[in-house]
Design an enzyme around this catalytic site. Sequence first.
Site, mmCIF file in Angstrom:
data_model
loop_
_atom_site.group_PDB
_atom_site.id
_atom_site.type_symbol
_atom_site.label_atom_id
_atom_site.label_comp_id
_atom_site.label_asym_id
_atom_site.label_seq_id
_atom_site.Cartn_x
_atom_site.Cartn_y
_atom_site.Cartn_z
ATOM 1 N N ASN A 86 3.848 8.531 -3.086
ATOM 2 C CA ASN A 86 3.941 8.312 -4.524
ATOM 3 C C ASN A 86 2.628 8.725 -5.169
ATOM 4 O O ASN A 86 1.553 8.441 -4.627
ATOM 5 C CB ASN A 86 4.219 6.835 -4.811
ATOM 6 N N GLU A 94 1.079 2.372 -6.533
ATOM 7 C CA GLU A 94 0.465 1.056 -6.791
ATOM 8 C C GLU A 94 -0.919 0.936 -6.164
ATOM 9 O O GLU A 94 -1.780 0.246 -6.697
ATOM 10 C CB GLU A 94 1.350 -0.063 -6.233
ATOM 11 N N HIS A 99 -1.558 7.611 0.884
ATOM 12 C CA HIS A 99 -0.806 7.128 2.043
ATOM 13 C C HIS A 99 0.578 7.761 2.062
ATOM 14 O O HIS A 99 1.109 8.163 1.033
ATOM 15 C CB HIS A 99 -0.669 5.600 2.034
ATOM 16 N N HIS A 101 4.473 6.674 3.130
ATOM 17 C CA HIS A 101 5.448 5.683 3.573
ATOM 18 C C HIS A 101 6.294 6.364 4.651
ATOM 19 O O HIS A 101 6.827 7.464 4.405
ATOM 20 C CB HIS A 101 6.368 5.263 2.434
HETATM 21 P P1 AMP Z 1 2.583 2.816 -3.398
HETATM 22 O O1 AMP Z 1 3.477 2.224 -4.458
HETATM 23 O O2 AMP Z 1 3.092 4.118 -2.885
HETATM 24 O O3 AMP Z 1 1.144 2.824 -3.827
HETATM 25 O O4 AMP Z 1 2.741 1.843 -2.166
HETATM 26 C C1 AMP Z 1 1.899 0.759 -1.909
HETATM 27 C C2 AMP Z 1 2.570 -0.055 -0.820
HETATM 28 O O5 AMP Z 1 1.592 -0.922 -0.269
HETATM 29 C C3 AMP Z 1 3.731 -0.930 -1.307
HETATM 30 O O6 AMP Z 1 4.921 -0.554 -0.620
HETATM 31 C C4 AMP Z 1 3.284 -2.349 -0.935
HETATM 32 O O7 AMP Z 1 4.347 -3.150 -0.478
HETATM 33 C C5 AMP Z 1 2.248 -2.086 0.151
HETATM 34 N N1 AMP Z 1 1.220 -3.093 0.341
HETATM 35 C C6 AMP Z 1 0.429 -3.640 -0.614
HETATM 36 N N2 AMP Z 1 -0.431 -4.506 -0.070
HETATM 37 C C7 AMP Z 1 -0.192 -4.505 1.269
HETATM 38 C C8 AMP Z 1 -0.749 -5.202 2.380
HETATM 39 N N3 AMP Z 1 -1.744 -6.085 2.230
HETATM 40 N N4 AMP Z 1 -0.246 -4.958 3.607
HETATM 41 C C9 AMP Z 1 0.770 -4.080 3.770
HETATM 42 N N5 AMP Z 1 1.336 -3.390 2.764
HETATM 43 C C10 AMP Z 1 0.869 -3.605 1.529
#
Ligand code: AMP
Length: 114
Positions: A86, A94, A99, A101
């Site tokens: 994303n 977020e 990264h 997924h």
């Molecule tokens: P994005 O929206 O692509 O930035 O994805 C961020 C991802 O990080 C989301 O799917 C969250 O559920 C995940 N996330 C946030 N904090 C943590 C954490 N402490 N451990 C594992 N996953 C996390």
Amino acid sequence: MATIFTKIINREIPASIVFENDKVIAFKDINPQAPVHILVVPKKEIPTLNDIDVQDSEYILAMYLAIKDIARDLGISENGYRIITNCNTHGGQEVFHLHFHLLGGKPLGPMLTF
Ligand code: AMP
């Protein structure tokens, strides 16, 4: 300020780590969207895909190689999987630390409907 993913890399906050080497760490997403949902993160704070540079190529390659190994180890290579990055607002990003997924473990259906 360090991202939440850097804090995981530095063991300042816990995570369920499934893979690590000198370039990449991978751990279970805290809010899984599929039976297998792993985040594959470079050990370099690159905020978004817009920010990658040719100097980051070893990290990008390491992320893909990690995905291959993780998918094999988690038994989803043959049936297949999806990787997503994303970027910024329309992408729904977020966490501003690049990264992938890695999603799998069931048929994932169409990528998007609109
Ligand atoms: P994005 O929206 O692509 O930035 O994805 C961020 C991802 O990080 C989301 O799917 C969250 O559920 C995940 N996330 C946030 N904090 C943590 C954490 N402490 N451990 C594992 N996953 C996390």
